[in-house]
Design an enzyme around this catalytic site. Structure first.
Site, PDB file in Angstrom:
ATOM      1  N   ARG A 254      -2.192   6.405   0.607  1.00  9.42           N
ATOM      2  CA  ARG A 254      -3.549   6.729   0.167  1.00  9.42           C
ATOM      3  C   ARG A 254      -4.444   6.798   1.404  1.00  9.42           C
ATOM      4  O   ARG A 254      -4.926   5.788   1.906  1.00  9.42           O
ATOM      5  CB  ARG A 254      -4.045   5.657  -0.809  1.00  9.42           C
ATOM      6  N   HIS A 258      -9.901   3.523  -1.921  1.00 10.10           N
ATOM      7  CA  HIS A 258      -9.560   3.507  -3.345  1.00 10.10           C
ATOM      8  C   HIS A 258     -10.537   4.357  -4.152  1.00 10.10           C
ATOM      9  O   HIS A 258     -10.139   5.096  -5.055  1.00 10.10           O
ATOM     10  CB  HIS A 258      -9.586   2.070  -3.866  1.00 10.10           C
ATOM     11  N   TYR A 267      -9.637  -4.283   4.320  1.00  5.79           N
ATOM     12  CA  TYR A 267      -8.278  -4.768   4.079  1.00  5.79           C
ATOM     13  C   TYR A 267      -7.201  -3.977   4.831  1.00  5.79           C
ATOM     14  O   TYR A 267      -6.011  -4.271   4.699  1.00  5.79           O
ATOM     15  CB  TYR A 267      -7.954  -4.776   2.580  1.00  5.79           C
TER      16      TYR A 267
END
Length: 344
Positions: A254, A258, A267
């Site tokens: 990805r 998100h 993160y």
């Protein structure tokens, strides 16, 4: 081995049954999905839309899988990042923009759902729900109905690797395995369930979980369009032949956060993202087409201009289209007596 007349190199897409035109169409759809995503980010930053869940980095596997299915007969249960998939099976940029702008003409939900909740009776795209993974048992139910009615079709469902830890996934796989149902489960393993990296989610692989349910599981490179196409095509042939389900784990990354409300650098590092961006499957597939002698930079320029025009038109239309009226709030919530044959 099939070879390109112009280059003499082995041509994988012809060996797999894809024509030059289909191979090019796949690429055009991947690029369209990517440009759509980039436009959504600009619209969100400009305050034109509230929210967007990106699929950047996942388009290759989505499009390749769609081209391996029967778009006239199969049923599709995509998850909320599958812009490349739904564009491949018949949705348009206008459809997607109407959904993003939450307008009354939105063919997915009439402007009532979050973006990415696709649904089209005409295209056999089954409406998804906000709780993740609920589409998996729905896909299994469709496959059961197809088997009971002797229909020659499959149901195809996608989800993330985080979803493979949900009860809905395991219950769906178990039921499909017991009854040898014509369903294909495809996990788009993008390495993160929101902020949780895959090594903290899974002990082993998603594909290995198929063994416990009595059917094959395959792990494939989600950045390799023709590898994904091949394994989905084989899975469909198995299902139609009555051999039951298949679980496919497409490994990808990805690239984007998100969602537009997510700070992904909290993160993961920029270096990690850049490293994986270099593995992006779209440029690799473009180079494959060039090497085959069926694509060039002149055609690329034409494609980019065409997509930009279509996006501009769809954005303008979606922006100006009317919102749902308050009176329409309860439409399609309750069954219409007339549609049910009237009251007893």
């Amino acid at each position: 081995m099939t070879q390109s007349a112009s280059t003499g190199q082995n041509v994988r897409h012809l060996e797999l049954g894809l024509s030059d035109e289909q191979a090019i169409d796949m690429y055009a759809t991947m690029v369209t999905a990517r440009k759509f995503d980039e436009r959504m980010l600009l619209l969100q930053r400009a305050g034109k839309i509230n929210f967007h869940v990106s699929g950047v980095g996942q388009e290759v596997a989505q499009v390749a899988a769609a081209y391996a299915l029967d778009r006239e007969n199969d049923y599709f249960l995509p998850y909320y990042r599958d812009y490349g998939f739904v564009l491949s099976v018949g949705m348009t940029l206008r459809d997607l923009l109407l959904s993003v702008f939450a307008k009354a003409e939105d063919p997915n939900s009439g402007g009532r759902q979050m973006p990415g909740h696709f649904g089209s009776k005409k295209l056999r795209i089954v409406t998804g729900s906000s709780p993740v993974t609920t589409q998996v048992p729905h896909a299994v139910g469709i496959a059961l109905a197809a088997k009971m009615k002797n229909k020659s079709l499959v149901s195809f469902v996608t989800f993330g690797e985080g979803s493979s830890n949900q009860g809905d996934f395991h219950e769906g796989c178990n039921f499909a395995g017991v009854h040898k149902l014509p369903v294909i489960f495809m996990c788009e393993n993008n390495q993160y369930a929101i902020s949780v990296p895959v090594h903290k989610q899974l002990a082993g692989t998603v594909a290995d979980r198929a063994i416990g349910y009595g059917f094959p599981g395959f792990q494939v490179d989600g950045n390799d369009a023709l590898e994904v196409f091949s394994v989905v095509k084989d899975a469909r042939e198995r299902a139609i032949a009555g051999e039951g389900p298949t679980l496919i784990e497409a490994l990808m990354y990805r690239i984007s956060p998100h969602s537009t409300s997510d700070n992904d650098l909290a993160y993961r590092t920029k270096e990690e993202v850049d490293l994986n961006r270099a593995k992006d499957g779209i440029p690799k597939y473009k180079q494959y087409l060039i090497d085959c002698g069926i694509w060039n930079e002149e055609l690329e320029t034409e494609l980019q201009a065409k997509i930009r025009k279509l996006l501009d038109e769809a954005t303008e239309y979606g922006d100006k289209a009317p919102f749902p009226t308050p009176e329409s709030t309860l439409l399609h919530v309750y069954a219409d007596d007339a549609e049910q044959g009237g009251k007893e």
